[in-house]
Design a protein around this motif. Structure first.
Motif, short mmCIF file in Angstrom:
data_model
loop_
_atom_site.label_atom_id
_atom_site.label_comp_id
_atom_site.label_asym_id
_atom_site.label_seq_id
_atom_site.Cartn_x
_atom_site.Cartn_y
_atom_site.Cartn_z
N ARG A 184 0.82 -1.21 0.00
CA ARG A 184 0.00 0.00 0.00
C ARG A 184 0.85 1.25 0.00
NH1 ARG A 184 -3.47 -2.08 5.03
NH2 ARG A 184 -1.36 -2.78 5.50
N ASN A 185 2.18 1.08 -0.06
CA ASN A 185 3.11 2.20 -0.09
C ASN A 185 3.45 2.49 -1.55
OD1 ASN A 185 5.32 3.94 0.05
ND2 ASN A 185 6.18 2.95 1.86
N PHE A 186 3.02 3.65 -2.05
CA PHE A 186 3.22 3.97 -3.46
C PHE A 186 4.67 4.30 -3.80
CE2 PHE A 186 -1.34 4.97 -2.81
CZ PHE A 186 -1.87 4.13 -3.77
N ASP A 187 5.53 4.46 -2.79
CA ASP A 187 6.95 4.69 -3.06
C ASP A 187 7.69 3.41 -3.38
OD1 ASP A 187 6.99 7.48 -2.68
OD2 ASP A 187 7.03 7.23 -0.50
N LEU A 188 7.10 2.27 -3.10
CA LEU A 188 7.77 0.99 -3.31
C LEU A 188 7.53 0.48 -4.73
CD1 LEU A 188 7.12 -0.85 0.06
CD2 LEU A 188 9.14 0.44 -0.65
N ARG A 189 8.56 -0.13 -5.29
CA ARG A 189 8.50 -0.71 -6.62
C ARG A 189 9.04 -2.14 -6.57
NH1 ARG A 189 6.02 2.52 -10.41
NH2 ARG A 189 7.38 1.67 -12.03
N VAL A 190 8.72 -2.91 -7.59
CA VAL A 190 9.29 -4.24 -7.78
C VAL A 190 10.35 -4.13 -8.86
CG1 VAL A 190 8.86 -6.63 -8.44
CG2 VAL A 190 7.15 -5.37 -7.12
N LEU A 191 11.55 -4.58 -8.57
CA LEU A 191 12.62 -4.60 -9.56
C LEU A 191 12.68 -5.99 -10.17
CD1 LEU A 191 15.38 -2.51 -7.72
CD2 LEU A 191 13.47 -1.75 -9.14
N LYS A 192 12.52 -6.05 -11.46
CA LYS A 192 12.35 -7.33 -12.16
C LYS A 192 13.55 -7.58 -13.06
CE LYS A 192 8.73 -9.73 -14.80
NZ LYS A 192 8.19 -10.51 -13.68
N SER A 193 14.21 -8.72 -12.89
CA SER A 193 15.39 -9.03 -13.69
C SER A 193 14.98 -9.59 -15.05
CB SER A 193 16.28 -10.04 -12.96
OG SER A 193 15.66 -11.31 -12.92
#
Length: 478
Positions: free
Chosen positions: A48-57
């Protein structure tokens, strides 16, 4: 093959994504020789934190990197929280203090005692007129105390305050502790529902304690789920009719490997192999558990008996009572588990499944711990240390080094934040499971970054595929 890595940051004024980006750049090269990015960013739908992202290799084996960010929950920490926690640690008897931090504990005690005597003697001397008020050498003591107070408020409070509130079960900390754990479990639960084949949990500093907690709590939801053990499963019926054991690993080979643990690296690696086999065996029987590895870095779990228990004996009792998951797990009726209450009829014969017990997460999840050694509690990472003596001989402790500043960084307290700061290193040293006693004990310590790459083992995810998928892959490659 889809796998996920969850990174949990440590203490301090952390900003969202700072820890994750540095970690991913150490695990995955930033760009290919052609200049193409090797990973990209996408929104984190599980947070629910819009500052967080998923880094995808990019690549054949897809890896998604998530950050569990909890620093914002620690707002409002006061000096009283810290002093209360420090006083509880300070008054512990010597027998309850881990050997690695005894020098610091003694130095703190003597320093505090000297300060109390100084204040008391100065106060008494002033009262009885031994010194004039305008020429009193003890008049600077209030300034000294004020300086200590400022240091606690603006420096130590920003770092140790997080540890004080999470590690202390005082009523004023319970809500925060439960929020952090509940959100962490929710993240891991969401990753299981996303269909990943493998999940690796990595915790740094206090984040390693959080990682340990949430892995253990989530296991409680999965330990007795063997959904494929049903009379309608013809494959199991045929195997059982042919007198094949359906759970040979958790019944026999895994407990046998656990009994052989004696601190020698060779036996630890054999136990880890059986943990991986137990993971695949549980998966084939329908257990949805997907966490194959817990990697702790600079972990205060090395001092778990001090931080998580009231005494050394108290913490050992918690492990014996299955309150604190150990590695290897605490023994139960049948190795690390117990028989189900009701058998299942497979064909013409009853079969009684063996359930790994509720504190046996590390029967199927490997635990690797990285630390910078700190001789005398002064020259290295004093926060971390070897976890195996406290949490069990199944933990693989890897002492590491770092070449920055001609190696002096590894011998300073600053080493605590440099476990993935180097991008170079001897890659061949940790390729595959080739470690042996001489390489660890007598040889040069591996680079912290390279040891971390080996522990996370992004390329080793293929061994955790379902059995049918692995056989199909082998046939296609042949």
């Amino acid at each position: 093959m889809r796998q996920a890595v969850v990174v949990i940051h440590g203490i301090g004024e952390q900003r969202p994504m700072d820890t994750l980006r540095g970690f991913v750049e150490a695990m995955v090269p930033a760009d290919t020789p052609e200049g193409t990015p090797t990973y990209w960013s996408k929104p984190d739908r599980l947070s629910r934190n819009f500052d967080l992202r998923v880094l995808k290799s990019r690549g054949r084996n897809t890896t998604d990197f998530y950050e569990y960010y909890w620093a914002h929950k620690m707002q409002g920490t006061k000096v009283g929280h810290l002093l209360s926690w420090l006083w509880d640690l300070f008054k512990r008897p010597r027998r309850d203090i881990p050997q690695a931090i005894v020098p610091i504990w003694r130095a703190t005690r003597w320093t505090l005692l000297a300060l109390v005597l100084l204040v008391a003697s100065g106060t008494l001397a002033t009262i009885y007129g031994r010194f004039n008020h305008d020429a009193n050498p003890f008049a600077l003591i209030p300034l000294l105390l004020a300086g200590v107070g400022i240091a606690l408020k603006f420096s130590a409070l920003s770092y140790l305050g997080d540890a004080a509130r999470y590690l202390s079960s005082n009523p004023q900390n319970v809500v925060i502790r439960e929020q952090i754990r509940a959100d962490g479990v929710e993240l891991l639960r969401g990753l299981h529902q996303q269909g990943y084949d493998r999940i690796i949990v990595v915790g740094h500093s206090l984040g390693s304690v959080i990682a340990y907690d949430i892995v253990g709590y989530l296991w409680y939801e999965h330990y007795d789920q063997l959904s494929n053990v049903t009379p309608a499963n013809q494959a199991l019926v045929e195997r059982y009719a042919n007198h094949e054991k359906l759970q040979p690993v958790v019944q026999d080979t895994l407990p046998k490997a656990g009994r052989s643990l004696d601190g020698r690296l060779q036996n630890t690696l054999k136990f880890r192999e059986q943990q991986s086999e137990a993971f695949l065996e549980q998966r084939a029987l329908g257990n949805p558990w997907r966490i194959t590895d817990l990697v702790t870095i600079g972990s205060p779990m090395a001092h778990a008996s001090l931080l998580l228990g009231r005494s050394v004996s108290d913490f050992k009792q918690r492990i014996a009572r299955c309150e604190a998951p150990a590695c290897p797990p605490t023994l139960d009726e049948k190795g690390y588990g117990y028989n189900a209450q009701s058998p299942v009829i497979l064909g013409q014969k009853p079969f009684t499944p063996l359930y790994l017990h509720h504190a046996a997460a590390f029967a199927v999840t490997r635990w690797t711990n990285l630390y910078f050694p700190a001789p005398f509690g002064l020259f290295g990472d004093i926060v971390g240390g070897p976890v195996m003596p406290v949490m069990g001989a199944g933990v693989l402790d890897l002492p590491v080094s770092v070449g920055k500043w001609k190696g002096f960084l590894a011998k300073s307290w600053l080493s605590h934040t440099h476990y993935w700061s180097e991008r170079g290193g001897k890659r061949g040293y940790l390729d595959g499971l080739t470690l042996d006693d001489s390489a660890i004990v007598n040889g040069e310590r591996p680079s912290a970054t390279e040891a971390l790459r080996w522990a996370v083992d992004l390329r080793g995810g293929r061994r955790f595929r379902p059995v049918g998928a692995r056989e199909a892959l082998a046939e296609s490659e042949a």
